[in-house]
Write an enzyme that holds these catalytic residues in place. Structure first.
Site, PDB file in Angstrom:
ATOM      1  N   SER A  95       0.822  -1.218   0.000  1.00  0.00           N
ATOM      2  CA  SER A  95       0.000   0.000   0.000  1.00  0.00           C
ATOM      3  C   SER A  95       0.850   1.261   0.000  1.00  0.00           C
ATOM      4  CB  SER A  95      -0.949   0.008   1.205  1.00  0.00           C
ATOM      5  OG  SER A  95      -0.209  -0.043   2.402  1.00  0.00           O
ATOM      6  N   HIS A 100       9.897  -0.906   1.680  1.00  0.00           N
ATOM      7  CA  HIS A 100      10.038  -1.132   3.121  1.00  0.00           C
ATOM      8  C   HIS A 100       9.918  -2.624   3.394  1.00  0.00           C
ATOM      9  CE1 HIS A 100       5.803  -0.596   2.154  1.00  0.00           C
ATOM     10  NE2 HIS A 100       5.528  -1.448   3.138  1.00  0.00           N
ATOM     11  N   HIS A 102       8.843  -5.465   6.337  1.00  0.00           N
ATOM     12  CA  HIS A 102       8.169  -5.732   7.617  1.00  0.00           C
ATOM     13  C   HIS A 102       9.037  -6.702   8.406  1.00  0.00           C
ATOM     14  CE1 HIS A 102       4.058  -4.239   6.365  1.00  0.00           C
ATOM     15  NE2 HIS A 102       4.610  -4.425   5.178  1.00  0.00           N
TER      16      HIS A 102
HETATM   17  P1  DGP Z   1       2.497  -2.417   2.917  1.00  0.00           P
HETATM   18  O1  DGP Z   1       1.048  -2.809   2.976  1.00  0.00           O
HETATM   19  O2  DGP Z   1       3.422  -3.608   2.752  1.00  0.00           O
HETATM   20  O3  DGP Z   1       2.730  -1.318   1.910  1.00  0.00           O
HETATM   21  O4  DGP Z   1       2.848  -1.848   4.346  1.00  0.00           O
HETATM   22  C1  DGP Z   1       2.541  -0.546   4.750  1.00  0.00           C
HETATM   23  C2  DGP Z   1       2.522  -0.548   6.244  1.00  0.00           C
HETATM   24  O5  DGP Z   1       2.602   0.787   6.677  1.00  0.00           O
HETATM   25  C3  DGP Z   1       1.246  -1.141   6.837  1.00  0.00           C
HETATM   26  O6  DGP Z   1       1.551  -2.344   7.560  1.00  0.00           O
HETATM   27  C4  DGP Z   1       0.733  -0.086   7.788  1.00  0.00           C
HETATM   28  C5  DGP Z   1       1.884   0.898   7.879  1.00  0.00           C
HETATM   29  N1  DGP Z   1       1.437   2.279   7.977  1.00  0.00           N
HETATM   30  C6  DGP Z   1       0.615   2.929   7.114  1.00  0.00           C
HETATM   31  N2  DGP Z   1       0.403   4.192   7.544  1.00  0.00           N
HETATM   32  C7  DGP Z   1       1.118   4.325   8.696  1.00  0.00           C
HETATM   33  C8  DGP Z   1       1.304   5.410   9.601  1.00  0.00           C
HETATM   34  O7  DGP Z   1       0.779   6.512   9.464  1.00  0.00           O
HETATM   35  N3  DGP Z   1       2.104   5.157  10.680  1.00  0.00           N
HETATM   36  C9  DGP Z   1       2.733   3.950  10.876  1.00  0.00           C
HETATM   37  N4  DGP Z   1       3.485   3.816  11.973  1.00  0.00           N
HETATM   38  N5  DGP Z   1       2.577   2.919  10.038  1.00  0.00           N
HETATM   39  C10 DGP Z   1       1.774   3.105   8.959  1.00  0.00           C
END
Ligand code: DGP
Length: 115
Positions: A95, A100, A102
């Protein structure tokens, strides 16, 4: 000019977020929606790469640094063992198109999802 990614905006202090560690080229923050007791995101400071395939082709040393950083985070926040997940493409649940990883760790018994 395109807008900075959500991760860059957190790193710059424009929006709230918990940065837990950084090096010259990467930083780690807590995921807003943790899927494990430890769920950190490892993010390069550059936004040049949208996903891990671009990163691997463009700067494999930076990808290796992300993996080593994930290991050090898992040692600091858990027992050193971890899952490392790169979602690659919208249909694979990516998203945020600022590459990045995880880092998931400290699983309770029988709580691992999937394989
Ligand atoms: P992906 O779905 O692989 O693109 O991971 C995006 C991740 O980013 C998802 O696990 C949630 C995290 N994320 C999205 N918005 C925010 C935010 O505003 N703050 C933090 N700490 N994490 C976020």
């Amino acid at each position: 000019m395109t807008e900075a990614s959500i991760f860059t905006r957190i790193y710059n202090g424009e929006i709230p977020g918990e940065i837990v560690a950084e090096t010259d080229r990467v930083f780690a923050l807590r995921d807003i929606s943790p899927q494990a007791p430890v769920h950190l995101l490892v993010v390069p400071k550059t936004e040049q790469y949208r996903d891990v395939t671009e990163l691997a082709a463009g700067d494999p040393a930076l990808l290796a640094e992300m993996v080593a950083f994930a290991k050090s985070l898992a040692s600091e926040h858990a027992n050193g063992e971890f899952r490392l997940i790169f979602n690659n493409g919208a249909s694979a649940s990516q998203s945020v198109f600022h590459v990045h990883a995880h880092v998931l760790a400290n699983f309770e018994e029988n709580t691992l999802v999937g394989f």
